[in-house]
Design an enzyme around this catalytic site. Sequence first.
Site, short mmCIF file in Angstrom:
data_model
loop_
_atom_site.label_atom_id
_atom_site.label_comp_id
_atom_site.label_asym_id
_atom_site.label_seq_id
_atom_site.Cartn_x
_atom_site.Cartn_y
_atom_site.Cartn_z
N LYS A 100 -11.90 8.70 4.93
CA LYS A 100 -11.94 7.41 5.65
C LYS A 100 -13.13 6.58 5.18
O LYS A 100 -14.23 7.09 5.04
CB LYS A 100 -11.99 7.64 7.16
CG LYS A 100 -11.91 6.36 7.95
CD LYS A 100 -11.46 6.58 9.38
CE LYS A 100 -11.39 5.29 10.15
NZ LYS A 100 -10.41 4.35 9.63
N MET A 158 -0.74 6.22 4.55
CA MET A 158 0.17 5.62 5.54
C MET A 158 1.42 5.06 4.87
O MET A 158 2.51 5.13 5.43
CB MET A 158 -0.56 4.50 6.32
CG MET A 158 -1.44 4.99 7.44
SD MET A 158 -0.54 6.00 8.64
CE MET A 158 0.71 4.84 9.19
N GLY A 167 0.86 -1.20 0.00
CA GLY A 167 0.00 0.00 0.00
C GLY A 167 0.88 1.23 0.00
O GLY A 167 0.57 2.26 0.59
N HIS A 178 -12.82 11.57 12.07
CA HIS A 178 -11.72 11.36 11.12
C HIS A 178 -11.94 12.17 9.85
O HIS A 178 -13.06 12.61 9.57
CB HIS A 178 -11.61 9.88 10.73
CG HIS A 178 -10.86 9.06 11.74
ND1 HIS A 178 -11.48 8.50 12.83
CD2 HIS A 178 -9.55 8.71 11.82
CE1 HIS A 178 -10.58 7.83 13.54
NE2 HIS A 178 -9.40 7.95 12.96
N THR A 230 -7.75 -1.42 9.10
CA THR A 230 -8.95 -1.49 9.94
C THR A 230 -10.16 -1.91 9.09
O THR A 230 -10.06 -2.00 7.87
CB THR A 230 -9.23 -0.14 10.63
OG1 THR A 230 -9.41 0.85 9.61
CG2 THR A 230 -8.08 0.26 11.54
N GLY A 264 -0.26 4.80 -0.64
CA GLY A 264 -1.34 5.33 0.20
C GLY A 264 -0.83 6.36 1.20
O GLY A 264 0.38 6.63 1.28
N SER A 315 -3.01 -4.09 15.14
CA SER A 315 -3.70 -3.18 16.06
C SER A 315 -4.46 -2.13 15.25
O SER A 315 -3.97 -1.66 14.22
CB SER A 315 -2.68 -2.47 16.96
OG SER A 315 -3.36 -1.55 17.79
N GLY A 316 -5.63 -1.78 15.73
CA GLY A 316 -6.41 -0.70 15.13
C GLY A 316 -5.76 0.65 15.37
O GLY A 316 -6.17 1.66 14.77
P1 NAD Z 1 -5.12 4.84 1.66
O1 NAD Z 1 -6.37 4.53 0.90
O2 NAD Z 1 -4.46 6.16 1.49
O3 NAD Z 1 -4.01 3.69 1.38
C1 NAD Z 1 -4.29 2.34 1.19
C2 NAD Z 1 -3.43 1.89 0.02
O4 NAD Z 1 -3.50 0.46 -0.11
C3 NAD Z 1 -3.89 2.49 -1.33
O5 NAD Z 1 -2.80 3.17 -1.93
C4 NAD Z 1 -4.31 1.26 -2.13
O6 NAD Z 1 -4.04 1.39 -3.52
C5 NAD Z 1 -3.40 0.21 -1.50
N1 NAD Z 1 -3.79 -1.16 -1.84
C6 NAD Z 1 -5.02 -1.70 -1.93
N2 NAD Z 1 -4.95 -2.96 -2.39
C7 NAD Z 1 -3.65 -3.24 -2.60
C8 NAD Z 1 -2.92 -4.37 -3.08
N3 NAD Z 1 -3.56 -5.50 -3.44
N4 NAD Z 1 -1.58 -4.32 -3.15
C9 NAD Z 1 -0.92 -3.20 -2.78
N5 NAD Z 1 -1.55 -2.07 -2.33
C10 NAD Z 1 -2.89 -2.10 -2.24
O7 NAD Z 1 -5.51 4.61 3.20
P2 NAD Z 1 -4.68 5.02 4.53
O8 NAD Z 1 -5.25 6.29 5.09
O9 NAD Z 1 -3.21 4.93 4.27
O10 NAD Z 1 -5.16 3.86 5.51
C11 NAD Z 1 -4.95 2.51 5.18
C12 NAD Z 1 -5.54 1.62 6.29
O11 NAD Z 1 -4.82 1.83 7.51
C13 NAD Z 1 -7.01 1.94 6.62
O12 NAD Z 1 -7.65 0.71 6.95
C14 NAD Z 1 -6.90 2.84 7.85
O13 NAD Z 1 -8.04 2.82 8.65
C15 NAD Z 1 -5.73 2.18 8.55
N6 NAD Z 1 -5.01 3.02 9.52
C16 NAD Z 1 -4.61 2.38 10.66
C17 NAD Z 1 -3.86 3.05 11.60
C18 NAD Z 1 -3.36 2.30 12.80
O14 NAD Z 1 -2.64 2.88 13.64
N7 NAD Z 1 -3.67 1.01 12.92
C19 NAD Z 1 -3.53 4.41 11.40
C20 NAD Z 1 -3.94 5.04 10.21
C21 NAD Z 1 -4.67 4.33 9.26
#
Ligand code: NAD
Length: 274
Positions: A164, A17, A12, A160, A104, A15, A126-127
């Site tokens: 999201k 993160m 990812g 958020h 999440t 993205g 972890s969430g």
């Molecule tokens: P985002 O949509 O910006 O990024 C997700 C990325 O995953 C995208 O770029 C997407 O193209 C990629 N992706 C999807 N399928 C894929 C695959 N098969 N192969 C490779 N990449 C793939 O989202 P984000 O804001 O970065 O958040 C991502 C996740 O992390 C969400 O579920 C969010 O709730 C969670 N999150 C968790 C925490 C934590 O501390 N646990 C903190 C922030 C975000």
Amino acid sequence: MSDDAMKLVVVGAAGRMGQALIRLIHATDGVTLHAAVARPGSAFIGKDAGEIAGLGPIGIPMTDDPLAAFLHAEGVIDFTMPATSVTFAGLAAQARIVHIIGTTGCSDEDEAKFKAAARHARIVKSGNMGLGINLLSVLVEQAARALPSNDWDIEVLEMHHRHKVDAPSGTALLLGQAAAKGRGIDLNDSSVRVRDGHTGPRPAGTIGFATLRGGGVVGDHSVIFASESERLTLSHNAGDRSLFARGALQAALWARDKKPGFYSMLDVLGLSTR
Ligand code: NAD
């Protein structure tokens, strides 16, 4: 970079993160970026991962081939989507590498698959990967245990950013789980996730959730304990995403020499009360 730096794959990688992780790995001793995996069909495939993350070129092109990326890696950091994380859990288990999962919105079936993969892999999931929220969850569990459910209602409020896609947030659910643990109840049987229309009075002993979405808010959470005569609020506000990325790197380094198993950030931070 030291020779024994832990070789990490960011999936990812394009993205929000993913980019924060690439920037932090670049700036952190003891870890190194081994590969960056983006979604198949993404316009970023073949582009330099450092350029996408705003660092300038680092010589690692984004790939859509996780199998090749995981070869010779020691860990994968995964903030993607539930179905994607389930697939990567299988691949990480085959490769016997550490899998840090921040994704999440995962279902009970997804969780069962992660636990199955953890028979061979070291998974930390972890969430919320931050120290502050994990400490907050310990305080919430204590408060829920101390405040009798016939007098005190529990509500979890979160806000958020507008992008999201899941609700309530993984962090809100993590805090709800902590409250349920303190009360000795099962969150699945006692949570109220939505209210609309003529709902009737609040069912006693439930844990309520309220969700706000808007702007660029990184993550605000409050757990409100309300009685007839007083209200106690435990709150946390996330300033920027690097705090989650920092926690994820800490988890990867912690898991490096652990046995296969399914771990949480509470284990990493030494806050576990299991
Ligand atoms: P985002 O949509 O910006 O990024 C997700 C990325 O995953 C995208 O770029 C997407 O193209 C990629 N992706 C999807 N399928 C894929 C695959 N098969 N192969 C490779 N990449 C793939 O989202 P984000 O804001 O970065 O958040 C991502 C996740 O992390 C969400 O579920 C969010 O709730 C969670 N999150 C968790 C925490 C934590 O501390 N646990 C903190 C922030 C975000």
